[in-house]
Write an enzyme that holds these catalytic residues in place. Structure first.
Site, PDB file in Angstrom:
ATOM      1  N   CYS A  65       8.799   8.149 -25.263  1.00  0.00           N
ATOM      2  CA  CYS A  65       9.409   9.313 -24.607  1.00  0.00           C
ATOM      3  C   CYS A  65       9.316   9.183 -23.088  1.00  0.00           C
ATOM      4  O   CYS A  65       8.221   9.251 -22.515  1.00  0.00           O
ATOM      5  CB  CYS A  65       8.706  10.575 -25.099  1.00  0.00           C
ATOM      6  SG  CYS A  65       9.122  12.076 -24.194  1.00  0.00           S
ATOM      7  N   CYS A  68       7.764  12.171 -21.311  1.00  0.00           N
ATOM      8  CA  CYS A  68       6.322  12.188 -21.584  1.00  0.00           C
ATOM      9  C   CYS A  68       5.593  11.241 -20.640  1.00  0.00           C
ATOM     10  O   CYS A  68       4.539  11.585 -20.088  1.00  0.00           O
ATOM     11  CB  CYS A  68       6.036  11.766 -23.028  1.00  0.00           C
ATOM     12  SG  CYS A  68       6.741  12.848 -24.280  1.00  0.00           S
TER      13      CYS A  68
END
Length: 140
Positions: A65, A68
């Site tokens: 991600c 993230c």
């Protein structure tokens, strides 16, 4: 529980009953649960969520991600900034799918704050370091 020190990565065995006593690493002697985020398993999360007497801040994330990964430094900065006031943990939703499901994680990153085992608030999406610290300041 076995947990890696977030500072030197040495594995430490900590009795569940000692979690709230701010245990230190056997190797570097820094607090295991203060100043840096700790990666946790579902079992470790359950113990921390039950035993801690101060807030538990959770970053649900995954290695693939992009947002993230971009948010990780802000989370680490907040862990250092709020050391002693809260414990910061990271849950890899790919590795801990059952925990992610039980927490009802639908998108990542998702940030949660727990107090004495109860979810207080959640936020989906990354924030800047300043925004994240301001968001957390309502709790500490």
């Amino acid at each position: 529980m076995q947990i890696a020190c977030p500072h030197c990565h040495t594995q430490n065995r900590i009795d569940d009953e000692r979690i709230a006593d701010n245990p230190t690493c056997g190797a570097c002697h820094k607090p295991v649960f203060a100043g840096a985020p700790v990666a946790v398993t579902a079992e470790q999360f359950a113990v921390l969520n039950k035993q801690l007497k101060h807030p538990l801040v959770v970053d649900c994330w995954a290695t693939w991600c992009g947002p993230c990964q971009a948010f990780a430094p802000a989370f680490a900065s907040a862990a250092e900034h709020f050391a002693g006031k809260a414990t910061f943990v990271k849950v890899d939703t790919d590795q801990e799918q059952a925990l992610a499901n039980s927490l009802r994680i639908r998108s990542i990153p998702t940030l949660l704050v727990f107090e004495r085992g109860q979810e207080q608030v959640r936020q989906s999406g990354a924030m800047s370091s300043g925004q994240f610290k301001a968001w957390l300041s309502d709790f500490f």
